[in-house]
Design a protein around this motif. Structure first.
Motif: not given
Length: 196
Positions: A145-151, A165-167, A172-175, A185-187
């Motif tokens: 759960k997140t503040n207003d949805g899910y991740k 290793t949990c994450s 992420v924008e690629d080349k 680290d930003k869901p």
């Protein structure tokens, strides 16, 4: 001796009667169900849902990306580690599978794989559905759960002795300018919309 047996039985009863994690809900407030088709609707001003595209130049590399237009993406299904359970619950291992894909003739099951170009772990397809254990460690995700949805979180517990290793799963924008789903680290925050 009777005390030990009674204590052991009380412990087993307490462990087995622990409450199940809360169910994951769709946009209508219904439980996410095994085998149901769901679209991910991004939050935070993003548009478009996830789909599979071929990222390879010489060979097929099927990666999960987020659309830039108002395309809702591809419906997906969820299968818990115990496939007999009909409800998808928070903090439990699930396989995520696109309902269909025309990319690379791979399995549509999500998995985590190191991407040399991005120099980080990304979400790809080609995973194995079911068969929990060390051989399928890369194929299991959790919904939190997140503040207003899910991740989504990559933190499998299908192997008790494996070093993981949990994450969070983020964008992420690629080349090439593609918005890739990758460990971050930003869901990526979203809600579930049931399609079937």
């Amino acid at each position: 001796m009777k005390t030990i047996i009674l204590f052991s039985l009380a412990f087993i009863f307490a462990v087995n009667s622990a409450p199940a994690p809360a169910p994951v809900l769709d946009t209508r407030g219904n439980y996410l169900r095994t085998g149901g088709g769901y679209l991910l609707i991004p939050l935070e001003g993003l548009v478009g849902g996830p789909y599979v595209t071929d990222l390879g130049k010489k060979s097929c590399v099927p990666g999960v990306v987020l659309s830039y237009n108002d395309n809702d993406g591809v419906p997906m299904t969820f299968t818990p580690v115990n496939p007999k359970k009909g409800v998808i619950r928070l903090s439990t291992d699930v396989n995520i599978k696109f309902s269909y894909s025309d990319s690379c003739s791979e399995s549509n099951v999500w998995r985590v794989q190191y991407d040399k170009g991005m120099k980080q772990y990304a979400v790809m397809v080609g995973g194995v559905e079911g068969n929990p254990g060390p051989e399928t460690l890369d194929n299991w995700f959790k919904i939190e759960k997140t503040n207003d949805g899910y991740k989504f979180v990559y933190c499998p517990s299908v192997c008790s002795y494996c070093n993981v290793t949990c994450s969070d799963v983020g964008i992420v924008e690629d080349k090439e300018g593609l918005r890739r789903l990758a460990l971050s680290d930003k869901p990526f925050s979203f809600v579930f919309f049931r399609t079937y």
